[in-house]
Design a protein around this motif. Structure first.
Motif, mmCIF file in Angstrom:
data_model
loop_
_atom_site.group_PDB
_atom_site.id
_atom_site.type_symbol
_atom_site.label_atom_id
_atom_site.label_comp_id
_atom_site.label_asym_id
_atom_site.label_seq_id
_atom_site.Cartn_x
_atom_site.Cartn_y
_atom_site.Cartn_z
ATOM 1 N N ARG A 115 8.501 7.617 3.756
ATOM 2 C CA ARG A 115 7.404 6.954 4.459
ATOM 3 C C ARG A 115 6.608 6.108 3.470
ATOM 4 N N PHE A 116 6.175 4.949 3.916
ATOM 5 C CA PHE A 116 5.372 4.060 3.077
ATOM 6 C C PHE A 116 3.919 4.152 3.529
ATOM 7 N N ASP A 117 3.169 5.059 2.889
ATOM 8 C CA ASP A 117 1.770 5.244 3.275
ATOM 9 C C ASP A 117 0.902 4.229 2.529
ATOM 10 N N ALA A 118 -0.407 4.326 2.717
ATOM 11 C CA ALA A 118 -1.330 3.332 2.163
ATOM 12 C C ALA A 118 -1.255 3.264 0.640
ATOM 13 N N ASP A 119 -1.148 4.413 -0.014
ATOM 14 C CA ASP A 119 -1.083 4.410 -1.478
ATOM 15 C C ASP A 119 0.186 3.733 -1.990
ATOM 16 N N VAL A 120 1.307 4.053 -1.332
ATOM 17 C CA VAL A 120 2.581 3.454 -1.743
ATOM 18 C C VAL A 120 2.559 1.945 -1.506
ATOM 19 N N LEU A 121 2.080 1.542 -0.351
ATOM 20 C CA LEU A 121 2.002 0.115 -0.045
ATOM 21 C C LEU A 121 1.057 -0.607 -1.006
ATOM 22 N N LEU A 134 5.843 -5.883 3.341
ATOM 23 C CA LEU A 134 4.948 -4.724 3.313
ATOM 24 C C LEU A 134 4.568 -4.309 4.734
ATOM 25 N N GLU A 135 4.337 -5.285 5.582
ATOM 26 C CA GLU A 135 3.994 -4.982 6.984
ATOM 27 C C GLU A 135 5.155 -4.255 7.651
ATOM 28 N N TRP A 136 6.370 -4.699 7.384
ATOM 29 C CA TRP A 136 7.553 -4.044 7.949
ATOM 30 C C TRP A 136 7.680 -2.609 7.413
#
Length: 442
Positions: free
Chosen positions: A72-78, A92-94
């Motif tokens: 999962r790409f959460d806020a921190d990863v993004l 990033l949006e995807w």
């Protein structure tokens, strides 16, 4: 599933960054080029077994399922990806809504495999599947290498139990995975409490030389240990003089002494002397455990020794000379367009240098001889021959993004024992050789 169940630090939010930079740049290019949604089939396989090995062992499948669920790409990863400018904003949006929704088939964990075996098949859009390459390979390459070493060691042990005790010889998280893989390969216990906690593997342990050296005398140390842990404990007898230590151990614990451990010297010679001494002292039921940089060859050399159990560390957690299985994750088929109804076409790398692959979504089956012993690994891309229909190896692991094949580790362990027993007897030979059965393509 909590990240702690994966052997991850609790502050790691997902497995999404257990990947290589170029997985994301490929995604960006595919999104921009309009090919990201093409239906794709990736397969995990190895072109050859590690030198001298007769078979491989599939291990880590359960951890792969957990890793895919937690990708999962959460806020921190993004935020990290944005700060480093790894990919652009549309990508990033995807990624922000990424959830694997495809299908995964594979050899059931604990099964054996051979060159070309489609150990894992990942199917979905290119964008969804390509991101999983690194995390899948890192798990399967590591765990299968450890399980293969463990399998060879348990075979060499001839039914005597083995203790996994390599945590101090590798990375702390790799140690947990190694313990799990060793259990799949036939080890009975581990010294690693994290592995016991996360995977319910039985744990064991008593004392090290430091405990003996802490006390004013070896007798004091033995008395303290027996008083604390009971007469059934295992006493380490090679800190000073082995014969004197064995005599003292039996004097203190009596014939009920559980075991003695030998960690140095000529293990074959010392084990025979200790067995004779124990029997003469009336401790006929006291067992002997040996440790000290064992591998499958050292274990085999002790087959005639009066040894009851082995403790293995460094050689196990490093794959006994082969720390990886050289598995690869290759695109073998893809749709002609992003249309869900577009037909699949086989694709394959055709470069020179031994790195070619065979295109097409594959099935695999194991052909048996008249006595029910495996004689060939049969792989194909067309219809499965009728005589092999009930011998197919791939099972469904993830369907529509949902895990459908979790199973207890003891089931996996038993499966490996059965699979190994179904191979020709030469599979358990420690001498170098080719794969014990050939791979045939039809």
């Amino acid at each position: 599933m909590n990240t702690a169940d994966l052997g991850l630090p609790v502050d790691v939010p997902s497995t999404a960054l257990f990947t290589d930079h170029y997985e994301l740049t490929m995604l960006q290019g595919a999104l921009e080029g309009g090919t990201a949604e093409r239906h794709s089939v990736f397969e995990v396989f190895t072109r050859r077994l590690p030198e001298g090995r007769r078979y491989g062992v599939v291990a880590g499948t359960g951890r792969v399922l957990d890793a895919v669920e937690n990708f999962r790409f959460d806020a921190d990863v993004l935020g990290f990806l944005r700060e480093r400018r790894v990919v652009d904003e549309p990508t990033l949006e995807w990624l922000s809504s990424y959830r694997f929704s495809g299908d995964v088939w594979g050899y059931p964990e604990g099964e054996v495999y051979f060159p070309g075996s489609p150990i894992l098949r990942v199917e979905g859009t290119f964008a969804q599947c390509v991101l999983l390459e690194t995390v899948i390979l890192s798990i399967l390459n590591h765990d299968s290498a450890i399980a293969a070493a463990a399998s060879r060691m348990t075979s060499a042990a001839g039914g005597r139990p083995l203790i996994e005790m390599g945590a101090r010889r590798t990375h702390e998280l790799a140690a947990v995975a190694a313990s799990r893989a060793a259990y799949v390969g036939g080890f009975t216990t581990t010294s690693d409490l994290a592995a016991g906690f996360r995977y319910d593997i039985p744990t064991v342990g008593t004392s090290a030389h430091a405990f003996t050296l802490l006390h004013d005398s070896e007798r004091d140390a033995f008395q303290a240990q027996v008083h604390s842990l009971g007469r059934g404990t295992t006493l380490l007898v090679d800190t000073y003089d082995v014969a004197e230590a064995v005599r003292t151990a039996v004097e203190i614990a009596g014939p009920e002494l559980g075991a003695v451990r030998i960690d140095s010297g000529d293990l074959l010679l010392v084990a025979h002397r200790v067995r004779q001494q124990l029997d003469e002292l009336g401790a006929v039921d006291t067992k002997i455990t040996v440790t000290s940089d064992l591998d499958e060859y050292a274990i085999a050399s002790l087959a005639a020794a009066p040894v009851d159990a082995y403790g293995v560390g460094t050689q196990l957690v490093t794959g006994s000379g082969h720390p990886t299985c050289s598995m690869v994750y290759k695109l073998v088929a893809r749709a002609e367009s992003a249309d869900p109804k577009a037909p699949l076409m086989p694709v394959a790398k055709k470069s020179t240098g031994g790195k070619t692959s065979i295109g097409g979504r594959k099935w695999a089956a194991r052909r048996l001889d008249e006595e029910g012993v495996a004689e060939a690994e049969v792989i194909g891309t067309g219809a499965v021959p009728a005589e092999l229909a009930d011998r197919q190896l791939l099972v469904e692991l993830i369907k529509g993004g949902q895990v459908v094949a979790r199973e207890p580790l003891d089931v996996v362990r038993d499966r490996h024992a059965a699979a190994r027993a179904n191979l020709p007897l030469s599979a358990t030979q420690l001498s170098r050789g080719e794969a014990v059965i050939p791979t045939e393509y039809v």
